[in-house]
Design a protein around this motif. Structure first.
Motif, PDB file in Angstrom:
ATOM      1  N   LYS A  84       0.827  -1.217   0.000  1.00  0.00           N
ATOM      2  CA  LYS A  84       0.000   0.000   0.000  1.00  0.00           C
ATOM      3  C   LYS A  84       0.857   1.262   0.000  1.00  0.00           C
ATOM      4  O   LYS A  84       0.551   2.241  -0.691  1.00  0.00           O
ATOM      5  N   GLU A  85       1.943   1.251   0.793  1.00  0.00           N
ATOM      6  CA  GLU A  85       2.737   2.466   0.981  1.00  0.00           C
ATOM      7  C   GLU A  85       3.825   2.673  -0.077  1.00  0.00           C
ATOM      8  O   GLU A  85       4.200   3.806  -0.353  1.00  0.00           O
ATOM      9  N   LEU A  86       4.321   1.596  -0.684  1.00  0.00           N
ATOM     10  CA  LEU A  86       5.498   1.718  -1.546  1.00  0.00           C
ATOM     11  C   LEU A  86       5.206   1.652  -3.044  1.00  0.00           C
ATOM     12  O   LEU A  86       6.071   1.978  -3.849  1.00  0.00           O
ATOM     13  N   PHE A  87       3.999   1.213  -3.399  1.00  0.00           N
ATOM     14  CA  PHE A  87       3.681   1.090  -4.828  1.00  0.00           C
ATOM     15  C   PHE A  87       2.686   2.169  -5.252  1.00  0.00           C
ATOM     16  O   PHE A  87       1.876   2.632  -4.443  1.00  0.00           O
ATOM     17  N   ASN A  88       2.762   2.522  -6.518  1.00  0.00           N
ATOM     18  CA  ASN A  88       1.908   3.576  -7.058  1.00  0.00           C
ATOM     19  C   ASN A  88       0.552   3.000  -7.457  1.00  0.00           C
ATOM     20  O   ASN A  88       0.408   2.415  -8.528  1.00  0.00           O
ATOM     21  N   TRP A  89      -0.435   3.196  -6.597  1.00  0.00           N
ATOM     22  CA  TRP A  89      -1.762   2.623  -6.845  1.00  0.00           C
ATOM     23  C   TRP A  89      -2.599   3.470  -7.809  1.00  0.00           C
ATOM     24  O   TRP A  89      -3.745   3.139  -8.099  1.00  0.00           O
ATOM     25  N   LYS A  90      -1.992   4.549  -8.306  1.00  0.00           N
ATOM     26  CA  LYS A  90      -2.662   5.354  -9.327  1.00  0.00           C
ATOM     27  C   LYS A  90      -2.377   4.805 -10.734  1.00  0.00           C
ATOM     28  O   LYS A  90      -3.005   5.223 -11.701  1.00  0.00           O
ATOM     29  N   ASN A  91      -1.411   3.903 -10.804  1.00  0.00           N
ATOM     30  CA  ASN A  91      -1.134   3.249 -12.104  1.00  0.00           C
ATOM     31  C   ASN A  91      -2.335   2.421 -12.543  1.00  0.00           C
ATOM     32  O   ASN A  91      -3.161   2.016 -11.712  1.00  0.00           O
ATOM     33  N   ASP A  92      -2.411   2.144 -13.832  1.00  0.00           N
ATOM     34  CA  ASP A  92      -3.472   1.251 -14.300  1.00  0.00           C
ATOM     35  C   ASP A  92      -3.210  -0.146 -13.741  1.00  0.00           C
ATOM     36  O   ASP A  92      -2.090  -0.486 -13.352  1.00  0.00           O
TER      37      ASP A  92
END
Length: 379
Positions: free
Chosen positions: A90-98
């Protein structure tokens, strides 16, 4: 009108900025540790505000990725891996990516652990590992290495706080070895290890036999100064246009021993009584607010006390009444009927392990001032 006033004192929760008192030196120290990539092990008894302090520091660090993970309710290695993976994902990955790019990034990071991204009916994202059990050393080390790999790619400094870190040995002793093996190579990551069991934390970080020996700098979190807390209480009453007598604040701080949680708790009870119109100048005022605090907890205290040995009861009562060094002195032993030194030392260790007392310099103190007040009422 006064009945509608909101009580400004907070306790039993992570304290937000509106109710945070002082800790300026501690905040500056932790920021410096994090900015330099150093790790810290932070000890204090429960309710001294460790979590609130770290959360406050994290809120003020705009240039770092800050992650908080609590070990208290972790049941096993597998449980640790799943929950820790979820937090770092949750904190380290870009969850705005497709979803395609996100899934690819997660799959590369969580190699062989089958990470899955899901969405509920409201569009909220979820993360899980679709493997039967995460127990192999190589899989655990894969998870432990992820923050370092992401930090290296993004050039972002990362700080990870593990709360109640002494629980790691209950979860699985080998985790300490695997953590140390990974963490010692993470040059751009700062770790904070919070703990509330004094002897257990010292055994992890101060014992030459422990994998974490001298891995992190020690930081003891003490009580807050009386002057700072006095002003904090006075200012909060003044802001709400309520009177507060000097002797009332002094009573609060004497009974709370300047412990942050209990100071806020006691002040909140006094605030409500003053708001209701009770006169602070009557002799029974102090008894009123102390009784209001103790009565709801009598059954809990009695249960704790019933589970102690006779020697533990005697020593605990002596500590509650002393509040000064010299528990091993002969006059103290005679006055309170304490066991001989060798036995007394074992009793003190047992009470520390139970979290009922802690040691600061040469003084043993009761962890809970309310429990202490109740103990002093016993014959």
């Amino acid at each position: 009108m006064r009945q509608q006033l909101t009580n400004p004192f907070q306790y039993g929760v992570v304290i937000d900025d509106t109710a945070f008192c002082n800790r300026k030196e501690e905040i500056a120290y932790l920021k410096n540790q994090i900015n330099n990539g150093y790790s810290t092990w932070l000890f204090s008894p429960r309710r001294f505000g460790k979590t609130s302090l770290v959360e406050k520091v994290f809120r003020e660090l705009d240039d770092s990725i800050c992650i908080y993970f609590d070990l208290y309710n972790i049941k096993s290695k597998d449980d640790f891996c799943r929950k820790y993976s979820k937090v770092i994902a949750k904190e380290l990955f870009n969850w705005k990516n497709d979803i395609k790019r996100l899934t690819k990034s997660l799959s590369e990071a969580f190699n062989k652990l089958s990470p899955t991204v899901s969405f509920d009916e409201f569009g909220n994202s979820g993360f899980s590992l679709n493997v039967q059990k995460v127990e192999k050393q190589e899989d655990i080390e894969t998870i432990l290495e992820i923050p370092y790999r992401i930090s290296s790619k993004t050039s972002k400094r990362v700080c990870i706080a593990f709360d109640e870190f002494q629980e790691i040995r209950r979860i699985d002793p080998f985790l300490l070895n695997w953590m140390r093996s990974s963490f010692q190579r993470h040059k751009n990551i700062s770790y904070i290890f919070l703990g509330s069991k004094q002897s257990m934390m010292e055994d992890i970080f101060s014992s030459a036999q422990s994998p974490f020996y001298e891995f992190a700098a020690k930081m003891n979190l003490s009580t807050i100064s009386k002057n700072e807390l006095f002003k904090f209480i006075e200012d909060n009453f003044t802001k709400h246009d309520l009177p507060i007598k000097t002797h009332t604040i002094d009573d609060i701080l004497e009974k709370s021993e300047c412990q942050p949680h209990f100071t806020q708790y006691f002040a909140s009870v006094v605030f409500d009584l003053v708001k209701s119109g009770i006169d602070q100048n009557i002799n029974s005022f102090q008894d009123s607010w102390i009784e209001k605090i103790i009565i709801p907890q009598v059954d809990i205290f009695q249960t704790i006390y019933d589970q102690l040995t006779n020697s533990q009861r005697v020593v605990l009562q002596a500590i509650a009444k002393m509040n000064k060094p010299g528990i091993f002195a002969e006059e103290t032993r005679i006055k309170f009927g304490l066991p001989v030194s060798s036995s007394l030392n074992e009793v003190l260790k047992a009470l520390q392990k139970k979290g009922l007392i802690y040691k600061i310099q040469d003084i043993y103190k009761t962890t809970n001032p309310i429990f202490k007040e109740w103990l002093t009422t016993l014959n």
